[in-house]
Write a protein that holds these residues in place. Structure first.
Motif, PDB file in Angstrom:
ATOM      1  N   ARG A  37       0.833  -1.203   0.000  1.00 55.54           N
ATOM      2  CA  ARG A  37       0.000   0.000   0.000  1.00 55.54           C
ATOM      3  C   ARG A  37       0.870   1.255   0.000  1.00 55.54           C
ATOM      4  NH1 ARG A  37      -5.228   0.714   3.673  1.00 55.54           N
ATOM      5  NH2 ARG A  37      -5.708   2.845   3.115  1.00 55.54           N
ATOM      6  N   ARG A  38       0.490   2.223  -0.795  1.00 53.28           N
ATOM      7  CA  ARG A  38       1.148   3.524  -0.954  1.00 53.28           C
ATOM      8  C   ARG A  38       2.413   3.479  -1.815  1.00 53.28           C
ATOM      9  NH1 ARG A  38      -0.548   3.594   4.445  1.00 53.28           N
ATOM     10  NH2 ARG A  38      -2.299   5.000   4.790  1.00 53.28           N
ATOM     11  N   ASP A  39       2.903   2.290  -2.179  1.00 55.35           N
ATOM     12  CA  ASP A  39       4.053   2.209  -3.081  1.00 55.35           C
ATOM     13  C   ASP A  39       3.623   2.647  -4.483  1.00 55.35           C
ATOM     14  OD1 ASP A  39       5.832   1.354  -1.143  1.00 55.35           O
ATOM     15  OD2 ASP A  39       5.678  -0.771  -1.685  1.00 55.35           O
ATOM     16  N   ARG A  40       4.566   3.233  -5.212  1.00 52.38           N
ATOM     17  CA  ARG A  40       4.277   3.774  -6.542  1.00 52.38           C
ATOM     18  C   ARG A  40       4.593   2.768  -7.639  1.00 52.38           C
ATOM     19  NH1 ARG A  40       3.173   7.166  -2.434  1.00 52.38           N
ATOM     20  NH2 ARG A  40       3.341   9.346  -2.966  1.00 52.38           N
ATOM     21  N   VAL A  41       3.689   2.697  -8.622  1.00 48.00           N
ATOM     22  CA  VAL A  41       3.843   1.829  -9.787  1.00 48.00           C
ATOM     23  C   VAL A  41       3.691   2.710 -11.023  1.00 48.00           C
ATOM     24  CG1 VAL A  41       2.927  -0.167 -11.035  1.00 48.00           C
ATOM     25  CG2 VAL A  41       2.888  -0.148  -8.519  1.00 48.00           C
ATOM     26  N   THR A  42       4.772   2.879 -11.784  1.00 45.62           N
ATOM     27  CA  THR A  42       4.735   3.717 -12.979  1.00 45.62           C
ATOM     28  C   THR A  42       4.284   2.896 -14.178  1.00 45.62           C
ATOM     29  OG1 THR A  42       6.400   5.264 -12.188  1.00 45.62           O
ATOM     30  CG2 THR A  42       6.128   5.108 -14.564  1.00 45.62           C
ATOM     31  N   LEU A  43       3.342   3.462 -14.932  1.00 46.03           N
ATOM     32  CA  LEU A  43       2.801   2.806 -16.120  1.00 46.03           C
ATOM     33  C   LEU A  43       3.262   3.579 -17.348  1.00 46.03           C
ATOM     34  CD1 LEU A  43      -0.823   2.260 -14.765  1.00 46.03           C
ATOM     35  CD2 LEU A  43       1.188   0.802 -14.476  1.00 46.03           C
ATOM     36  N   LEU A  44       4.343   3.115 -17.957  1.00 50.99           N
ATOM     37  CA  LEU A  44       4.872   3.708 -19.179  1.00 50.99           C
ATOM     38  C   LEU A  44       4.269   2.926 -20.344  1.00 50.99           C
ATOM     39  CD1 LEU A  44       6.817   5.661 -20.629  1.00 50.99           C
ATOM     40  CD2 LEU A  44       8.652   3.981 -20.230  1.00 50.99           C
ATOM     41  N   LEU A  45       2.995   3.190 -20.567  1.00 49.69           N
ATOM     42  CA  LEU A  45       2.210   2.437 -21.543  1.00 49.69           C
ATOM     43  C   LEU A  45       1.296   3.367 -22.323  1.00 49.69           C
ATOM     44  CD1 LEU A  45       1.035  -0.491 -19.222  1.00 49.69           C
ATOM     45  CD2 LEU A  45       2.691  -0.684 -21.100  1.00 49.69           C
ATOM     46  N   ALA A  46       0.958   2.931 -23.525  1.00 55.12           N
ATOM     47  CA  ALA A  46      -0.086   3.608 -24.290  1.00 55.12           C
ATOM     48  C   ALA A  46      -1.427   3.143 -23.719  1.00 55.12           C
ATOM     49  CB  ALA A  46       0.049   3.255 -25.769  1.00 55.12           C
ATOM     50  N   GLN A  47      -2.492   3.381 -24.403  1.00 52.68           N
ATOM     51  CA  GLN A  47      -3.816   2.969 -23.921  1.00 52.68           C
ATOM     52  C   GLN A  47      -4.043   1.484 -24.192  1.00 52.68           C
ATOM     53  OE1 GLN A  47      -5.816   4.883 -22.026  1.00 52.68           O
ATOM     54  NE2 GLN A  47      -4.122   6.321 -22.113  1.00 52.68           N
ATOM     55  N   ASP A  48      -3.141   0.661 -23.666  1.00 50.63           N
ATOM     56  CA  ASP A  48      -3.218  -0.788 -23.815  1.00 50.63           C
ATOM     57  C   ASP A  48      -4.125  -1.380 -22.748  1.00 50.63           C
ATOM     58  OD1 ASP A  48      -1.052  -1.007 -25.832  1.00 50.63           O
ATOM     59  OD2 ASP A  48       0.225  -0.335 -24.185  1.00 50.63           O
ATOM     60  N   THR A  49      -4.571  -2.582 -23.003  1.00 44.66           N
ATOM     61  CA  THR A  49      -5.361  -3.320 -22.015  1.00 44.66           C
ATOM     62  C   THR A  49      -4.602  -3.425 -20.703  1.00 44.66           C
ATOM     63  OG1 THR A  49      -6.385  -4.593 -23.787  1.00 44.66           O
ATOM     64  CG2 THR A  49      -6.492  -5.528 -21.567  1.00 44.66           C
ATOM     65  N   GLU A  50      -3.310  -3.696 -20.790  1.00 47.49           N
ATOM     66  CA  GLU A  50      -2.488  -3.853 -19.586  1.00 47.49           C
ATOM     67  C   GLU A  50      -2.426  -2.573 -18.764  1.00 47.49           C
ATOM     68  OE1 GLU A  50      -1.024  -6.792 -22.690  1.00 47.49           O
ATOM     69  OE2 GLU A  50      -1.554  -4.664 -22.694  1.00 47.49           O
ATOM     70  N   CYS A  51      -2.582  -1.430 -19.408  1.00 45.92           N
ATOM     71  CA  CYS A  51      -2.603  -0.163 -18.685  1.00 45.92           C
ATOM     72  C   CYS A  51      -3.840  -0.088 -17.792  1.00 45.92           C
ATOM     73  CB  CYS A  51      -2.567   1.003 -19.671  1.00 45.92           C
ATOM     74  SG  CYS A  51      -2.385   2.614 -18.883  1.00 45.92           S
ATOM     75  N   ALA A  52      -4.991  -0.423 -18.358  1.00 46.25           N
ATOM     76  CA  ALA A  52      -6.229  -0.410 -17.575  1.00 46.25           C
ATOM     77  C   ALA A  52      -6.169  -1.430 -16.445  1.00 46.25           C
ATOM     78  CB  ALA A  52      -7.425  -0.689 -18.480  1.00 46.25           C
ATOM     79  N   ILE A  53      -5.702  -2.620 -16.750  1.00 44.82           N
ATOM     80  CA  ILE A  53      -5.589  -3.681 -15.736  1.00 44.82           C
ATOM     81  C   ILE A  53      -4.658  -3.223 -14.604  1.00 44.82           C
ATOM     82  CG2 ILE A  53      -4.597  -5.985 -15.329  1.00 44.82           C
ATOM     83  CD1 ILE A  53      -5.680  -6.693 -18.198  1.00 44.82           C
ATOM     84  N   SER A  54      -3.566  -2.582 -14.962  1.00 38.78           N
ATOM     85  CA  SER A  54      -2.587  -2.137 -13.965  1.00 38.78           C
ATOM     86  C   SER A  54      -3.142  -1.047 -13.058  1.00 38.78           C
ATOM     87  CB  SER A  54      -1.307  -1.653 -14.656  1.00 38.78           C
ATOM     88  OG  SER A  54      -0.712  -2.715 -15.382  1.00 38.78           O
TER      89      SER A  54
END
Length: 179
Positions: A37-54
C-alpha cells in the motif's frame, strides 16, 4: 469491459470478469514481491489493455499508479520515476530501452514488467501474473488516500506531481465510462 485493437488491427475483447481476474493476479503478484500500500507503480504504456488492468490492480490494493507518457525520453522518465519513488515500472518492448539505459540512475526501482516481451533486466507481465491467485480482497482506502499521480509538463521549472486521491474517481467516472 474493454475492446482493444492492436497494431495488426486485431480486435481483442475483455469482459469485466477478465479485467478483474487479471487485476487480481497483478495485485497478488506485486504484493508477493513486497510491493505494498502507498508504493508507486509507474505505467509507461499507451492505452493498452495492460494499462487499464494495472490501474485497477493498483487502486484496489492501495498502491499508487503513476501514468507516464510513451512520448517522453529517458531523462524525463528517469526524473518522474525518481521523483515519485516508483518501485515498479510496467512498460512495453518499444519503451523498455529508454529505462534500461538509465536503470542505474533509478535506485528505488525494484522491478520492471514488460507487456510484450522479456528483455534482459525485466520480467514478462503475463508470465509474472500467470500463476497468481485470481482472488483478491480490496484494501480499504480512505477518500483522501492517493490513487494516482500525474505530472505537469514542467513549463515553469521541473515537472511537479499532481496527486489525485481516491475521492477524485467519482469525478472522473463519466470520462472513463464513455471512452
Amino acid at each position: 469491459a474493454l475492446v482493444y485493437e492492436d497494431a495488426q488491427k486485431k480486435v481483442h475483447t475483455y469482459t469485466f470478469a477478465e479485467v478483474r481476474k487479471y487485476a487480481n493476479q497483478l495485485a497478488n503478484t506485486l504484493a508477493g514481491c513486497g510491493i505494498k500500500r502507498r508504493d508507486r507503480v509507474t505505467l509507461l504504456l499507451a492505452q493498452d489493455t495492460e494499462c487499464a488492468i494495472s490501474h485497477v490492480a493498483c487502486w484496489q490494493s492501495g498502491m499508487v499508479s503513476r501514468p507516464c507518457s510513451v512520448l517522453f525520453g529517458g531523462i524525463a522518465i528517469t526524473y518522474r520515476l525518481n521523483d515519485s519513488g516508483a518501485k515498479v515500472l510496467i512498460t512495453d518492448s518499444a519503451n523498455f530501452p529508454k529505462v534500461a539505459a538509465r536503470r542505474k540512475d533509478c535506485p528505488k526501482l525494484e522491478r520492471v514488467l514488460v507487456i510484450d516481451g522479456e528483455p534482459e533486466g525485466s520480467q514478462n507481465f503475463w508470465k509474472a501474473i500467470e500463476g497468481a491467485s485470481d482472488k483478491f480482497t480490496n484494501v480499504k482506502t480512505r477518500a483522501d488516500d492517493i490513487a494516482w499521480i500525474s505530472y505537469t509538463s514542467g513549463t515553469t521549472g521541473m515537472p511537479k506531481g499532481s496527486v489525485q486521491p481516491h475521492r477524485m474517481m467519482l469525478g472522473h467516472m463519466p470520462s472513463l465510462e464513455f471512452i
